[in-house]
Scaffold this motif. Structure first.
Motif, short mmCIF file in Angstrom:
data_model
loop_
_atom_site.label_atom_id
_atom_site.label_comp_id
_atom_site.label_asym_id
_atom_site.label_seq_id
_atom_site.Cartn_x
_atom_site.Cartn_y
_atom_site.Cartn_z
N ILE A 1 0.84 -1.19 0.00
CA ILE A 1 0.00 0.00 0.00
C ILE A 1 0.88 1.24 0.00
O ILE A 1 1.83 1.34 0.76
CB ILE A 1 -0.93 0.02 1.23
CG1 ILE A 1 -1.90 -1.16 1.19
CG2 ILE A 1 -1.69 1.34 1.32
CD1 ILE A 1 -2.74 -1.30 2.44
N GLN A 2 0.54 2.20 -0.86
CA GLN A 2 1.23 3.49 -0.93
C GLN A 2 0.38 4.54 -0.24
O GLN A 2 -0.85 4.45 -0.25
CB GLN A 2 1.40 3.92 -2.39
CG GLN A 2 2.20 2.97 -3.24
CD GLN A 2 2.25 3.45 -4.68
OE1 GLN A 2 2.24 4.64 -4.95
NE2 GLN A 2 2.30 2.52 -5.61
N PRO A 3 1.01 5.57 0.32
CA PRO A 3 0.22 6.68 0.85
C PRO A 3 -0.54 7.35 -0.31
O PRO A 3 0.00 7.52 -1.39
CB PRO A 3 1.26 7.64 1.42
CG PRO A 3 2.52 6.86 1.52
CD PRO A 3 2.44 5.76 0.50
N ILE A 4 -1.79 7.70 -0.07
CA ILE A 4 -2.56 8.35 -1.13
C ILE A 4 -2.38 9.86 -1.03
O ILE A 4 -2.43 10.43 0.05
CB ILE A 4 -4.05 7.95 -1.10
CG1 ILE A 4 -4.73 8.33 -2.40
CG2 ILE A 4 -4.75 8.51 0.12
CD1 ILE A 4 -6.07 7.68 -2.62
N THR A 5 -2.10 10.47 -2.17
CA THR A 5 -2.07 11.93 -2.30
C THR A 5 -2.81 12.26 -3.58
O THR A 5 -2.97 11.41 -4.47
CB THR A 5 -0.62 12.46 -2.40
OG1 THR A 5 -0.04 11.98 -3.62
CG2 THR A 5 0.23 12.05 -1.20
N ALA A 6 -3.25 13.50 -3.70
CA ALA A 6 -3.94 13.92 -4.91
C ALA A 6 -3.04 13.74 -6.14
O ALA A 6 -3.51 13.31 -7.19
CB ALA A 6 -4.39 15.37 -4.78
N THR A 7 -1.76 14.01 -5.99
CA THR A 7 -0.82 13.89 -7.11
C THR A 7 -0.61 12.43 -7.50
O THR A 7 -0.66 12.09 -8.69
CB THR A 7 0.53 14.53 -6.74
OG1 THR A 7 0.30 15.90 -6.42
CG2 THR A 7 1.52 14.44 -7.88
N ALA A 8 -0.41 11.54 -6.52
CA ALA A 8 -0.19 10.13 -6.82
C ALA A 8 -1.42 9.48 -7.44
O ALA A 8 -1.31 8.59 -8.29
CB ALA A 8 0.23 9.38 -5.55
#
Length: 162
Positions: free
Chosen positions: A7-14
């Motif tokens: 799992i990756q951290p969610i950001t608007a950019t990602a």
């Protein structure tokens, strides 16, 4: 044998290649209701093509990590937004498209108070709450035509925590 996804951290950019991440962070775009309510305006790019917006309620089974999946789906005629009806994050699985085949799946976990909107045609996993009630408001396209494609992966994938 399965392929592992962390799992990756969610950001608007990602998340931008797959859709919109939206919440009430930062300052409201406008204050309404005699100063008692902040409006965070137009936070997701909803696309319903020739259909109309529909609001449905979903109640999904709570899942746990590690989480194994073997199916991805997409909606070629319209976007699809998931707004949790509890203060818990949820697992979001997405994949790139290669000539009609999902490739390179990724997993994100939203935080409490965040919602997502998948862009039209984005490969994604099924609704996967990891805690809470499993209840979501879902805004998607209602109309003629087949707006669901499913793809069974040859190799299941397993999502694990970071």
């Amino acid at each position: 044998m399965s392929a592992e996804i962390v799992i990756q951290p969610i950001t608007a950019t990602a998340f931008a290649p797959y859709g919109d991440l939206f919440d009430c962070s930062g300052d409201a775009d406008m204050i309404i209701n005699l100063g008692k309510c902040g409006r965070f305006h137009d936070r997701a790019q909803m696309d319903f093509g020739t259909g109309r917006a529909g609001l449905s309620l979903f109640k999904a089974e709570i899942r746990s990590l590690p989480y194994e999946f073997a199916i991805l789906e997409r909606h070629p005629l319209g976007s699809q937004a998931f707004v949790p009806m509890c203060e818990n994050g949820f697992l979001v699985i997405v994949a790139e498209d290669a000539n009609g085949t999902p490739i390179n799946p990724k997993a994100f976990e939203t935080q409490a108070g965040q919602a997502i909107n998948f862009h039209k045609g984005t490969w994604h996993g099924v609704l996967t709450p990891l805690a809470g009630s499993g209840q979501f408001a879902v805004i998607d396209r209602i109309g003629d035509g087949n707006n669901l494609e499913e793809f069974l992966l040859k190799t299941p994938h397993v999502v694990v925590g970071a």
